[in-house]
Scaffold this active site. Structure first.
Site, PDB file in Angstrom:
ATOM      1  N   CYS A 133       0.801  -1.222   0.000  1.00 23.47           N
ATOM      2  CA  CYS A 133       0.000   0.000   0.000  1.00 23.47           C
ATOM      3  C   CYS A 133       0.837   1.278   0.000  1.00 23.47           C
ATOM      4  CB  CYS A 133      -0.961  -0.010   1.191  1.00 23.47           C
ATOM      5  SG  CYS A 133      -2.092  -1.421   1.148  1.00 23.47           S
ATOM      6  N   LYS A 199      -8.856  -0.227  10.528  1.00 27.74           N
ATOM      7  CA  LYS A 199      -8.798  -1.302   9.554  1.00 27.74           C
ATOM      8  C   LYS A 199      -7.838  -2.373  10.040  1.00 27.74           C
ATOM      9  CE  LYS A 199      -7.497  -2.139   4.755  1.00 27.74           C
ATOM     10  NZ  LYS A 199      -7.239  -1.525   3.447  1.00 27.74           N
ATOM     11  N   ARG A 209      -8.641  -9.256  -2.965  1.00 26.05           N
ATOM     12  CA  ARG A 209      -7.326  -9.199  -3.614  1.00 26.05           C
ATOM     13  C   ARG A 209      -7.366  -9.910  -4.965  1.00 26.05           C
ATOM     14  NH1 ARG A 209      -3.884  -9.592   2.054  1.00 26.05           N
ATOM     15  NH2 ARG A 209      -4.697  -7.616   2.866  1.00 26.05           N
ATOM     16  N   ARG A 221       0.289  -7.377   5.414  1.00 24.23           N
ATOM     17  CA  ARG A 221       0.099  -5.961   5.724  1.00 24.23           C
ATOM     18  C   ARG A 221       0.095  -5.673   7.226  1.00 24.23           C
ATOM     19  NH1 ARG A 221      -1.062  -4.964   0.538  1.00 24.23           N
ATOM     20  NH2 ARG A 221      -3.041  -5.512  -0.441  1.00 24.23           N
ATOM     21  N   GLU A 237      -7.446   4.968  16.931  1.00 29.85           N
ATOM     22  CA  GLU A 237      -7.185   5.221  15.507  1.00 29.85           C
ATOM     23  C   GLU A 237      -8.257   6.150  14.921  1.00 29.85           C
ATOM     24  OE1 GLU A 237      -4.917   4.617  13.282  1.00 29.85           O
ATOM     25  OE2 GLU A 237      -3.837   2.770  13.722  1.00 29.85           O
ATOM     26  N   LYS A 252     -13.461  -1.904   9.744  1.00 28.83           N
ATOM     27  CA  LYS A 252     -13.346  -2.863   8.657  1.00 28.83           C
ATOM     28  C   LYS A 252     -12.446  -4.002   9.071  1.00 28.83           C
ATOM     29  CE  LYS A 252     -11.324  -3.208   4.150  1.00 28.83           C
ATOM     30  NZ  LYS A 252     -10.428  -2.649   3.189  1.00 28.83           N
ATOM     31  N   SER A 278     -15.061  -8.418   1.442  1.00 26.00           N
ATOM     32  CA  SER A 278     -15.178  -9.476   0.448  1.00 26.00           C
ATOM     33  C   SER A 278     -15.325 -10.877   1.047  1.00 26.00           C
ATOM     34  CB  SER A 278     -13.977  -9.429  -0.494  1.00 26.00           C
ATOM     35  OG  SER A 278     -12.765  -9.537   0.230  1.00 26.00           O
ATOM     36  N   TYR A 317     -21.067  -5.612  -0.713  1.00 22.04           N
ATOM     37  CA  TYR A 317     -21.280  -6.228  -2.029  1.00 22.04           C
ATOM     38  C   TYR A 317     -22.686  -6.830  -2.136  1.00 22.04           C
ATOM     39  CZ  TYR A 317     -16.239  -5.740  -1.808  1.00 22.04           C
ATOM     40  OH  TYR A 317     -14.979  -5.215  -1.652  1.00 22.04           O
TER      41      TYR A 317
END
Ligand code: PBG
Length: 329
Positions: A133, A199, A209, A221, A237, A252, A278, A317
């Site tokens: 990222c 996150k 991905r 990550r 955060e 998330k 996802s 989604y």
């Protein structure tokens, strides 16, 4: 029977029939709550289904408007754009190109569908050859501060192309303040920031991905996304990002972190978005395709639970299916 302090209270009296239940229902989900993630890719004539996400498509720019019209017809007025560029390089320079795929998508939607609100994902992982990222140092670590300029350039190029809100998802420290200043300096003081503030480094991003072709080529990550074990830090955060100028904050993934979502909403009092990611979607789809669960019932239940926990908006989604079911189809 003993009901503690309220000996006459019988909850079941309000559960007989839909009309009684409606009188005391606390949470209502509607198409207004949904933000639909949309993958736009370079090239033309393509609408490719993502294998691990049945019902989710990557579309080229010429195929974008039918998708947008379908969403509007269902009452969905918010899209979150992700780009799949033609080319990738070490620093992800196609991310801030004035004619990049997301920038062109913004122009098309703004010109042809003024009733759609366009939010863009701001991150490097879809544009870098290594899938991380941000910019890497010689040892392969993402360099926090050196990445901020790139993210700011990307956000400003999105705003120039007509994005009405930008959503940084990279998790670099200090990026909200940095992007805020860059937007203000470029004359976009009215473009708000939806920060992916809270996150987690999650296994639930796997299918995304595939969809965005953004799996890191090496490592993971965990050096920049959060440890799933931490809830206090999740609230902190969100507070840092608010102090830097975030207009909306986010938790998330959604379902494994409803406790965090509830705390972020309550402890910040800020507009809070949940990203139903996802992997959460793919699990439901896979079970439904096997006939193991009732998809409609499960999806509406989980969206209700996300809203009940404190979400003002849900990125999902499932949005199209859910909007249809809510409209009685
Ligand atoms: C980009 C980004 C990711 C997601 C949204 N923006 C992937 C990641 O951080 O690895 C995940 C969305 C999803 O799983 O639906 N950084």
């Amino acid at each position: 029977m003993e009901y503690g302090k309220f000996p006459q209270y019988r909850p079941r009296r309000m559960r007989n029939g839909e009309l009684a239940r409606n009188m005391i229902r606390e949470t209502e989900v509607s198409a207004n709550d949904f933000i639909y993630p949309l993958f736009v890719k370079a090239g033309e004539g393509k609408r490719d289904e993502v294998p691990s996400m049945p019902g989710v498509f990557q579309v080229t720019l010429d195929m974008l408007m039918p998708e947008i019209r379908e969403l509007l017809d269902l009452g969905i007025h918010y899209v979150l754009l992700f780009g799949l560029p033609a080319e990738r390089d070490e620093v992800g320079s196609s991310a801030w190109h004035d004619h990049g795929v997301v920038q062109e998508a913004c122009r098309i939607i703004r010109a042809e569908a003024p009733e759609m609100f366009v939010i863009t994902d701001v991150c490097m992982c879809e544009y870098t050859s290594h899938g991380h990222c941000g910019k890497l140092d010689d040892e392969g670590y993402v360099m926090n501060d050196a990445t901020l300029d790139l993210l700011a350039a990307e956000a400003v190029s999105h705003a120039k192309a007509g994005a009405q809100m930008v959503a940084p998802s990279d998790m670099m420290d200090g990026r909200v303040g940095y992007i805020r200043k860059a937007l203000d300096d470029a004359g976009f003081e009215n473009v708000p920031i939806m920060s992916y503030s809270t996150k987690y480094a999650s296994g639930f991003y796997g299918p995304f991905r595939d969809a965005a072709d953004s799996a890191p080529a090496f490592g993971d990550r965990r050096a920049y996304q959060m440890d799933p074990a931490n809830a206090d830090e999740g609230v902190r955060e969100a507070m840092y990002d608010i102090a830097e100028g975030a207009d909306m904050v986010m938790v998330k993934p959604a379902l494994p972190y409803l406790d965090v979502l509830s705390r972020v909403k309550r402890e910040t009092g800020f507009p809070t978005v949940a990203y139903n990611v996802s992997g959460e979607y793919s699990m439901v789809k896979a079970a439904a395709q096997n006939g193991w669960i009732d998809e409609k019932r499960v999806v509406l239940e989980l969206l209700t639970s996300i809203k009940r926990a404190g979400a003002d908006m849900i990125i999902t989604y499932h949005a199209k299916d859910a909007a249809k079911w809510l409209a009685g189809e």
